[in-house]
Design an enzyme around this catalytic site. Sequence first.
Site, mmCIF file in Angstrom:
data_model
loop_
_atom_site.group_PDB
_atom_site.id
_atom_site.type_symbol
_atom_site.label_atom_id
_atom_site.label_comp_id
_atom_site.label_asym_id
_atom_site.label_seq_id
_atom_site.Cartn_x
_atom_site.Cartn_y
_atom_site.Cartn_z
ATOM 1 N N CYS A 272 0.802 -1.229 0.000
ATOM 2 C CA CYS A 272 0.000 0.000 0.000
ATOM 3 C C CYS A 272 0.833 1.277 0.000
ATOM 4 O O CYS A 272 0.274 2.376 -0.059
ATOM 5 C CB CYS A 272 -0.947 -0.019 1.190
ATOM 6 S SG CYS A 272 -1.902 -1.559 1.282
ATOM 7 N N HIS B 275 -2.822 8.044 6.276
ATOM 8 C CA HIS B 275 -3.068 6.735 5.675
ATOM 9 C C HIS B 275 -4.451 6.245 6.093
ATOM 10 O O HIS B 275 -5.234 5.801 5.261
ATOM 11 C CB HIS B 275 -1.976 5.758 6.096
ATOM 12 C CG HIS B 275 -2.027 4.442 5.390
ATOM 13 N ND1 HIS B 275 -2.005 4.340 4.013
ATOM 14 C CD2 HIS B 275 -2.101 3.164 5.861
ATOM 15 C CE1 HIS B 275 -2.049 3.056 3.667
ATOM 16 N NE2 HIS B 275 -2.120 2.331 4.767
ATOM 17 N N HIS C 20 -9.842 1.729 0.389
ATOM 18 C CA HIS C 20 -8.383 1.591 0.357
ATOM 19 C C HIS C 20 -8.006 0.996 -0.992
ATOM 20 O O HIS C 20 -8.311 -0.153 -1.281
ATOM 21 C CB HIS C 20 -7.916 0.697 1.498
ATOM 22 C CG HIS C 20 -6.429 0.646 1.646
ATOM 23 N ND1 HIS C 20 -5.565 1.315 0.813
ATOM 24 C CD2 HIS C 20 -5.645 -0.012 2.542
ATOM 25 C CE1 HIS C 20 -4.321 1.082 1.184
ATOM 26 N NE2 HIS C 20 -4.354 0.279 2.236
#
Length: 400
Positions: A161, A294, A329
């Site tokens: 990620c 994040h 996400h």
Amino acid sequence: MFQNRVAITGMGIMSSIGNTLEENLFALLNYKNGIAPIVNIETRHRGDIKVGEILQTNKQLADSLDLPKDHNYSRTALLGCIAAKQALDQANIEAINMFRTGLISSTSVGGMDMTEKHFQNYNTNSESRKFISSHHAGDSTDKIAEHLGITDYTTTISTACSSAANAIMLGARLIKSGQLDRVIVGGTDGLAKFTINGFKTLMILSDTDCAPFDANRKGLNLGEAAAYLVLESDTLVKQQNKEILAYVAGYGNANDAFHQTASSANGDGAYLAMQKALTVANIQPQDINYINAHGTATPNNDLSEGRAIKRVFGNTIPDFSSTKAFTGHTLAAAGAIEAVYSILALQKNLMFPNLNFNTAIPELQMVPITKVTEKPLDYVLSNSFGFGGNCSTIIFSKGQ
């Protein structure tokens, strides 16, 4: 060495909240998230979870690129080509090879959507075999490079990620060191059963809209997206008298070195990444006006990241929010999606809301921005943390 400032001259994006830059900005300003039940994927989890899905079929995406019917593009490659082309268009780049130009693309999913669809038929169906070569992570990069006509330099980053943030970082370093004049950087990931099943196994998916930094957060929503930035040397930009959207002011990468899929309790990797980015930018913590966190809405990440932010900023934590409640996400694309949002924030002097927040995490007592908020912004910090402990931070500054 490392003399050139790194300017951003173009952006392109596709996500669950819009197929263009303008559509994404409209959704952010009007609190319109893209989280909904699964539509395009045949999965037993369809009614159990919600995702951030781009509501176009592969055929519709391929038609928009004028691809032949017998193409072997994965969904990841299709999304990447469209977003990267948008970025080039905004940067007004026509003669791609007039200057030394590179492409750094990132992905986690790669061509898995086609692999999982056709692998059982590879031995018996020759039509299915064309997708074997589109499985690996580098295939989408090759297709984007071919679509754009880039031949000088291409590479693929896959650090989970944090991938797109690392693509931005590498692109900036290549420009600063004088190896390239211009780099298209970003990431792309399509949704696939592979990722849905994987994250379901980890038990970190939410069955409701995710709630980053909320005490009652249940987990993340997966999303699919692609976003790319055009980075150019300050010298080249001045030579061509181009509009500058923002600068890549600083960057840092560190490894948490704690667990394959979990962050350490004190966010050691996140702390080090933010500290390094501040050092590269040659600014102090108090110079940061806004943090695009994040913020995945998992119990582990938000607590760990919050503690890391407190370690860096002490009692004067900048305004912050996570935009993942809008898009889900988006894995390898997340750092690029949120880079675009960070640059939009700088351009518009406003901060985007952290949707679905109600109650602060008791251990942190940190309250994110929950409404579109106007404020003069000079520096925006964006965090991207990946499995394997790979933590990256990018700092963007105003284009002046």
